[in-house]
Design a protein around this motif. Structure first.
Motif, PDB file in Angstrom:
ATOM      1  N   TRP A  15       2.250   4.523 -12.092  1.00 31.20           N
ATOM      2  CA  TRP A  15       1.945   3.205 -11.517  1.00 31.20           C
ATOM      3  C   TRP A  15       3.250   2.605 -11.008  1.00 31.20           C
ATOM      4  N   GLY A  16       3.639   2.944  -9.798  1.00 30.43           N
ATOM      5  CA  GLY A  16       4.868   2.415  -9.201  1.00 30.43           C
ATOM      6  C   GLY A  16       5.709   3.535  -8.622  1.00 30.43           C
ATOM      7  N   LYS A  17       6.275   3.253  -7.446  1.00 31.92           N
ATOM      8  CA  LYS A  17       7.091   4.261  -6.749  1.00 31.92           C
ATOM      9  C   LYS A  17       8.540   3.807  -6.705  1.00 31.92           C
ATOM     10  N   ARG A  18       9.425   4.760  -6.512  1.00 32.40           N
ATOM     11  CA  ARG A  18      10.809   4.365  -6.221  1.00 32.40           C
ATOM     12  C   ARG A  18      11.166   4.687  -4.781  1.00 32.40           C
ATOM     13  N   ASP A  19      10.317   5.439  -4.078  1.00 31.13           N
ATOM     14  CA  ASP A  19      10.579   5.728  -2.661  1.00 31.13           C
ATOM     15  C   ASP A  19       9.232   5.881  -1.972  1.00 31.13           C
ATOM     16  N   ALA A  20       8.959   4.980  -1.024  1.00 27.22           N
ATOM     17  CA  ALA A  20       7.640   4.972  -0.385  1.00 27.22           C
ATOM     18  C   ALA A  20       7.499   6.122   0.607  1.00 27.22           C
ATOM     19  N   LEU A  21       8.560   6.441   1.346  1.00 27.98           N
ATOM     20  CA  LEU A  21       8.460   7.455   2.386  1.00 27.98           C
ATOM     21  C   LEU A  21       8.177   8.840   1.792  1.00 27.98           C
ATOM     22  N   LEU A  22       8.951   9.198   0.771  1.00 23.07           N
ATOM     23  CA  LEU A  22       8.759  10.514   0.139  1.00 23.07           C
ATOM     24  C   LEU A  22       7.735  10.463  -0.990  1.00 23.07           C
ATOM     25  N   ASN A  23       7.204   9.264  -1.245  1.00 18.50           N
ATOM     26  CA  ASN A  23       6.213   9.071  -2.317  1.00 18.50           C
ATOM     27  C   ASN A  23       6.751   9.586  -3.650  1.00 18.50           C
ATOM     28  N   LEU A  24       7.947   9.128  -3.992  1.00 16.86           N
ATOM     29  CA  LEU A  24       8.548   9.524  -5.262  1.00 16.86           C
ATOM     30  C   LEU A  24       8.144   8.530  -6.338  1.00 16.86           C
ATOM     31  N   PRO A  25       7.583   9.001  -7.456  1.00 15.48           N
ATOM     32  CA  PRO A  25       7.153   8.071  -8.506  1.00 15.48           C
ATOM     33  C   PRO A  25       8.346   7.451  -9.236  1.00 15.48           C
ATOM     34  N   ALA A  26       8.148   6.233  -9.736  1.00 17.32           N
ATOM     35  CA  ALA A  26       9.220   5.569 -10.490  1.00 17.32           C
ATOM     36  C   ALA A  26       9.436   6.256 -11.831  1.00 17.32           C
ATOM     37  N   GLU A  27       8.369   6.820 -12.390  1.00 15.49           N
ATOM     38  CA  GLU A  27       8.437   7.487 -13.689  1.00 15.49           C
ATOM     39  C   GLU A  27       7.530   8.718 -13.667  1.00 15.49           C
ATOM     40  N   GLY A  28       7.604   9.536 -14.696  1.00 16.52           N
ATOM     41  CA  GLY A  28       6.717  10.688 -14.812  1.00 16.52           C
ATOM     42  C   GLY A  28       5.318  10.261 -15.232  1.00 16.52           C
ATOM     43  N   SER A  29       4.430  11.231 -15.340  1.00 11.66           N
ATOM     44  CA  SER A  29       3.056  10.950 -15.778  1.00 11.66           C
ATOM     45  C   SER A  29       2.490  12.218 -16.401  1.00 11.66           C
ATOM     46  N   LEU A  30       1.315  12.095 -17.007  1.00  4.88           N
ATOM     47  CA  LEU A  30       0.712  13.246 -17.691  1.00  4.88           C
ATOM     48  C   LEU A  30      -0.807  13.120 -17.587  1.00  4.88           C
ATOM     49  N   SER A  31      -1.485  14.236 -17.271  1.00  2.00           N
ATOM     50  CA  SER A  31      -2.918  14.124 -16.966  1.00  2.00           C
ATOM     51  C   SER A  31      -3.718  15.310 -17.492  1.00  2.00           C
ATOM     52  N   LEU A  32      -5.029  15.179 -17.341  1.00  2.14           N
ATOM     53  CA  LEU A  32      -5.970  16.262 -17.641  1.00  2.14           C
ATOM     54  C   LEU A  32      -6.796  16.502 -16.377  1.00  2.14           C
ATOM     55  N   SER A  33      -6.773  17.732 -15.860  1.00  2.00           N
ATOM     56  CA  SER A  33      -7.610  18.088 -14.703  1.00  2.00           C
ATOM     57  C   SER A  33      -9.027  18.319 -15.191  1.00  2.00           C
ATOM     58  N   LEU A  34     -10.018  17.847 -14.417  1.00  3.57           N
ATOM     59  CA  LEU A  34     -11.402  17.845 -14.898  1.00  3.57           C
ATOM     60  C   LEU A  34     -12.314  18.745 -14.068  1.00  3.57           C
ATOM     61  N   ALA A  35     -13.008  19.645 -14.773  1.00  2.99           N
ATOM     62  CA  ALA A  35     -13.863  20.634 -14.100  1.00  2.99           C
ATOM     63  C   ALA A  35     -14.996  19.991 -13.309  1.00  2.99           C
ATOM     64  N   GLY A  36     -15.494  18.851 -13.781  1.00  7.52           N
ATOM     65  CA  GLY A  36     -16.706  18.269 -13.179  1.00  7.52           C
ATOM     66  C   GLY A  36     -16.458  17.378 -11.976  1.00  7.52           C
ATOM     67  N   LEU A  37     -15.203  17.093 -11.663  1.00 10.50           N
ATOM     68  CA  LEU A  37     -14.908  16.211 -10.519  1.00 10.50           C
ATOM     69  C   LEU A  37     -14.156  17.054  -9.487  1.00 10.50           C
ATOM     70  N   LEU A  38     -14.910  17.541  -8.490  1.00  7.03           N
ATOM     71  CA  LEU A  38     -14.352  18.538  -7.569  1.00  7.03           C
ATOM     72  C   LEU A  38     -14.303  18.051  -6.133  1.00  7.03           C
ATOM     73  N   THR A  39     -13.286  18.492  -5.421  1.00  6.43           N
ATOM     74  CA  THR A  39     -13.266  18.331  -3.958  1.00  6.43           C
ATOM     75  C   THR A  39     -13.140  19.714  -3.337  1.00  6.43           C
ATOM     76  N   GLU A  40     -13.901  19.928  -2.267  1.00  2.00           N
ATOM     77  CA  GLU A  40     -13.806  21.187  -1.534  1.00  2.00           C
ATOM     78  C   GLU A  40     -13.481  20.838  -0.083  1.00  2.00           C
ATOM     79  N   THR A  41     -12.425  21.430   0.443  1.00  2.00           N
ATOM     80  CA  THR A  41     -11.920  21.042   1.765  1.00  2.00           C
ATOM     81  C   THR A  41     -11.672  22.264   2.632  1.00  2.00           C
ATOM     82  N   THR A  42     -12.138  22.183   3.889  1.00  2.00           N
ATOM     83  CA  THR A  42     -11.888  23.257   4.855  1.00  2.00           C
ATOM     84  C   THR A  42     -10.996  22.709   5.966  1.00  2.00           C
ATOM     85  N   VAL A  43      -9.968  23.452   6.309  1.00  2.00           N
ATOM     86  CA  VAL A  43      -9.069  23.058   7.404  1.00  2.00           C
ATOM     87  C   VAL A  43      -9.053  24.163   8.454  1.00  2.00           C
ATOM     88  N   GLN A  44      -9.303  23.762   9.708  1.00  2.00           N
ATOM     89  CA  GLN A  44      -9.176  24.714  10.819  1.00  2.00           C
ATOM     90  C   GLN A  44      -8.286  24.066  11.878  1.00  2.00           C
TER      91      GLN A  44
END
Ligand code: PMV
Length: 336
Positions: A15-44
């Motif tokens: 929650w907070g950045k130290r550099d907007a252009l490079l999107n650098l976070p102000a601090e670290g973070s820790l998470s859990l990736s969830l099997a039931g919330l998925l995105t599927e994306t195709t790029v051509q």
């Protein structure tokens, strides 16, 4: 090229950045990736396309949404030398832009699909740094299970990596959707900048994060869910306290958010393993065990204002998908 990525829910928030252009976070973070919330994306990348196109959940996106994707594709174009525009088709198995972390899974899937479509082969660390440019939390969705994001000092060291824990197979998240998954009131990007600029509690929030990261990592290594859950709930409250104290206030909670928190505290008092966390929206995600998840889900379904409840476990890393093997994602819960 098609790629699939899971959303992730932070247990120690970004929650907070130290550099907007490079999107650098102000601090670290820790998470859990969830099997039931998925995105599927195709790029051509398509010869002769006048501009990048984004089709999100079957609907051609408005300029604002497409603009963020286009800026991201510019980075991929500059890395690969590809000069033409792209058609991006993306589907979520959950409501988009509602505080259910669609930008995390969205930019992780986009990073993988777009780099592969452009002929680049990036390793996990490079993909994580790239996904970060789209959305800070997306850097974590490149990996499965528990994931640690490093704030780093420069662009090169602001990336995520997976964290091993004996909890990964038994942990569950009960996701209580509040208000039918309506679009959130303040996007996380603007809201965290506004909190950093105006909240008298922001400094205190930032000082909390390194200690919370150390506690969460120790709890994960020891397989101590109670320690992890207690910490995650306290960390979410601290993040929201900083946002609520911004001027004017960023208040994501609705009455049903508080009703879920009270219910979970009550279940905990009866001996259940259950701890709350909330992001840039009204929904509550409950960290729990495989054994307690069904009871918790049943209790939350009965609460007024809770429109959908799902149970999900730890999900895998982002992967490229063979187009012949594309899953039909379940439809998002209906809006109110
Ligand atoms: O990645 P962004 O810019 O959508 O920010 C994510 C912010 C939170 O979801 C509130 C916290 C987090 O670490 O995911």
């Amino acid at each position: 090229m098609t790629a699939r990525a899971c959303a992730n829910i932070a247990l120690v928030k970004y929650w907070g950045k130290r550099d907007a252009l490079l999107n650098l976070p102000a601090e670290g973070s820790l998470s859990l990736s969830l099997a039931g919330l998925l995105t599927e994306t195709t790029v051509q990348f398509v010869e002769g396309l006048a501009a990048d196109e984004l089709i999100l959940d079957g609907v051609t996106a408005k300029t604002g949404e497409a603009g963020r994707v286009s800026e991201f594709l510019d980075i991929v174009r500059s890395l690969s030398g590809v000069q033409i525009n792209a058609r991006v088709t993306s589907r979520n198995s959950f409501p988009t832009a509602s505080g259910l972390a669609s930008s995390a899974s969205g930019f992780a899937a986009l990073a993988l699909a777009a780099t592969q479509a452009a002929g680049l082969e990036l390793d996990g660390k490079a993909l994580s740094r790239l996904a970060r440019r789209g959305s800070g939390s997306a850097a974590r969705s490149i990996f499965g299970g528990f994931v640690r994001m490093y704030a780093g000092i420069r662009d090169e060291d602001a990336y995520a990596e997976p964290l091993a824990s004996p909890l990964v197979d038994s942990v569950r998240m009960v996701v209580a959707v509040i208000g039918g998954g309506a679009p959130k009131s303040h996007g996380s990007r603007d809201a965290m900048d506004h909190t950093a600029a105006t909240s008298p509690l922001y400094r205190g929030w930032l000082d909390t994060v390194p200690k919370d990261l150390a506690t969460a990592e120790a709890a994960l290594a020891a397989g101590d869910l109670e320690k992890l859950g207690t910490l995650a709930e306290a960390n979410a409250f601290a993040m929201h306290a900083s946002a609520i104290a911004a001027r004017p206030s960023v208040m994501y909670w609705r009455p049903a958010t508080l009703a879920v928190i009270a219910e979970i505290q009550g279940l905990r008092a009866c001996g259940m393993a259950a701890w709350c966390t909330m992001d840039a929206g009204p929904h509550v995600k409950v960290l729990t065990t495989e054994a307690d998840a069904p009871t918790i889900a049943m209790r939350l379904r009965d609460l007024e204002g809770v429109t959908a409840v799902t149970i999900t476990g730890a999900g895998p890393a982002a992967i490229a998908v063979d187009p012949t093997d594309i899953v039909t994602l379940p439809p998002p819960p209906a809006a109110e």
